[in-house]
Design an enzyme around this catalytic site. Structure first.
Site, PDB file in Angstrom:
ATOM      1  N   GLY A   1     -12.387   1.564  -3.311  1.00  0.00           N
ATOM      2  CA  GLY A   1     -11.369   1.552  -4.367  1.00  0.00           C
ATOM      3  C   GLY A   1     -11.992   1.382  -5.727  1.00  0.00           C
ATOM      4  O   GLY A   1     -13.203   1.525  -5.897  1.00  0.00           O
ATOM      5  N   ASN A   2     -11.182   1.111  -6.723  1.00  0.00           N
ATOM      6  CA  ASN A   2     -11.712   0.917  -8.079  1.00  0.00           C
ATOM      7  C   ASN A   2     -10.858  -0.100  -8.827  1.00  0.00           C
ATOM      8  O   ASN A   2      -9.867  -0.604  -8.298  1.00  0.00           O
ATOM      9  CB  ASN A   2     -11.773   2.259  -8.816  1.00  0.00           C
ATOM     10  CG  ASN A   2     -10.407   2.894  -8.898  1.00  0.00           C
ATOM     11  OD1 ASN A   2      -9.528   2.382  -9.591  1.00  0.00           O
ATOM     12  ND2 ASN A   2     -10.207   3.991  -8.180  1.00  0.00           N
ATOM     13  N   HIS A   3     -11.249  -0.376 -10.061  1.00  0.00           N
ATOM     14  CA  HIS A   3     -10.627  -1.474 -10.811  1.00  0.00           C
ATOM     15  C   HIS A   3      -9.360  -1.085 -11.566  1.00  0.00           C
ATOM     16  O   HIS A   3      -8.830  -1.891 -12.316  1.00  0.00           O
ATOM     17  CB  HIS A   3     -11.630  -2.024 -11.844  1.00  0.00           C
ATOM     18  CG  HIS A   3     -12.792  -2.723 -11.231  1.00  0.00           C
ATOM     19  ND1 HIS A   3     -12.646  -3.834 -10.433  1.00  0.00           N
ATOM     20  CD2 HIS A   3     -14.124  -2.472 -11.287  1.00  0.00           C
ATOM     21  CE1 HIS A   3     -13.831  -4.248 -10.030  1.00  0.00           C
ATOM     22  NE2 HIS A   3     -14.754  -3.423 -10.533  1.00  0.00           N
TER      23      HIS A   3
END
Ligand code: CTP
Length: 399
Positions: A207-209
């Site tokens: 995933g990412n921020h």
């Protein structure tokens, strides 16, 4: 964080023309307004609350004594960007002129600082009666907007001044009073937000921020300008934006599907979502052992924005690029042409900056290069800047 500027509290007075306010309500909704209805007790002899609840899609507030714990008269008074009472009876005019607060509607008016628009409708004798006219003058002197009644046939055989005015006349008074921009009225806008998550196994994902804040800000700003907004949101915390059609997705594949099924009918498309560039080729059904981490095979996801760029016809396409490093701007410009965009916002996200924050900085880029440097503005302001460019390019009338 997202105050509504098109929030109308619609009071219904006890007159036969109360049914005409059903049309007023629908027309206001078409113009992007959200409506809460507060009918007086006597008005319910003409139109019942079920009608108002069904049309407004919201609870109807009838008296002071339901939901007392939530202090509805204060909550409703604060929420309204305008209070419209249609029809306004002679009795309501009299009570409002005296500043009385003997039912929910008059109490809300007294507790609110929102502009008040009255739509009197009654028999000519009652309208022209000195008592009514003097009350109207008192209200006018306090800044209340009075929409003059029309002349014509009354409920019985008589004719004269006092008819419920044409809906369009009421609407232009409301639009003038609320004065919220509506250059995107009826324009369909598609925006993506958040970050996709690509499953490794039932527990873990890549995933990412991305927090989803920028996309949600675009949805909010566009809705405020009258657009019909579809928000496709990946893994961002629940944000209820009333009047925005929201589709929740998790993975890049789900986002791809949701975006393509909504693309054709859209006029402005804003891809703020951080879509994972790759995903595990075969997510494990069982939780993986640590030893197998070395062997996770990744395959690229579809570049949704690039695909849209190739497909686009009338759509105005806005992309986002999160860049780090010195040549970030150059790389972003390459993305602009590669993806056939109309506008690109380049964020410098070195060191995790911008993710999850309410403010943002970067550059707005088009074919000619950087057209605006944006420094520490809140994400709604950036959204409005991008929408200004889109609105201008699409030749939409300035509001
Ligand atoms: N995007 C997309 N689909 C993807 C990846 C990205 O639609 N699979 C969109 C994003 O929503 C964003 C824009 O493309 O609007 C830029 O994303 P970014 O990942 O920065 O661009 P890439 O072309 O993937 O460049 P990079 O080489 O930095 O990975």
């Amino acid at each position: 964080m997202f105050p509504r500027s098109r929030e109308v509290l619609l009071g219904i007075g006890g007159g036969i023309s109360a049914y005409k306010s059903a049309d007023l309500l629908r027309r206001l909704q078409e113009l992007g307004f959200s409506i809460t209805v507060v009918p007086t007790r006597s008005s319910q002899n003409f139109v019942g609350s079920a009608t108002w609840a069904a049309l407004s899609g919201r609870p109807v507030y009838e008296n002071m004594w339901s939901d007392v714990h939530s202090v509805p008269h204060i909550a409703l008074a604060k929420k309204a960007s305008a209070i419209v009472i249609a029809p306004t009876t002679a009795d309501l005019i009299s009570r409002l002129a005296q500043g009385r607060a003997d039912d929910l509607l008059t109490t809300i008016v007294l507790a609110s600082t929102a502009p008040l628009i009255l739509v009197p409708a009654m028999h000519p004798e009652m309208w022209l009666n000195k008592a009514t006219q003097e009350n109207v003058e008192v209200l006018r002197s306090r800044g209340v907007v009075i929409v003059e009644p029309d002349e014509g046939r009354m409920t019985g055989d008589d004719t004269g001044i006092g008819r419920y005015p044409e809906t369009s006349k009421i609407i232009s008074h409301i639009a003038e009073t609320v004065n919220s921009p509506s250059d995107l009225l009826g324009v369909s806008l598609l925006v993506t937000a958040g970050g996709t998550r690509e499953p490794i196994d039932p527990v873990r994902y890549i995933g990412n921020h991305s927090s989803g804040k920028q996309g949600i800000a675009v949805a909010y700003a566009a809705r405020e300008r009258g657009a019909r907004v579809t928000l496709i949101v990946a893994n961002a915390p629940e944000t209820q934006l009333e009047g925005v059609r929201t589709i929740h997705v998790k993975t890049a594949e789900e986002m791809h599907h949701a975006v393509t099924s909504n693309f054709k009918s859209s006029e402005i498309v804003v891809m703020t979502a951080a879509v994972a560039d790759a995903r595990p080729s075969l997510p494990s059904i069982e939780k993986m052992e640590k030893e197998s981490y070395r062997n996770i095979e990744l395959i690229p996801t579809v570049d949704i924005l690039k695909e849209l760029g190739a497909l686009k016809k009338q759509q105005f396409l806005i992309g986002f690029a999160a860049q780090t490093g010195e040549d970030g701007l150059k790389k972003a410009q390459e993305k602009y042409s590669k993806k056939n965009l109309d506008l690109l916002f380049v964020n410098d996200v070195s060191g995790g900056a911008i993710f999850g924050e309410d403010e943002t900085s970067g550059q707005i880029v088009d074919a000619s290069g950087v057209i605006e440097d944006v420094s520490r503005v809140d994400k709604v302001t950036l959204a409005n800047k991008l929408l200004d460019f889109a609105s201008h390019k699409l030749g939409l009338p300035n509001d």
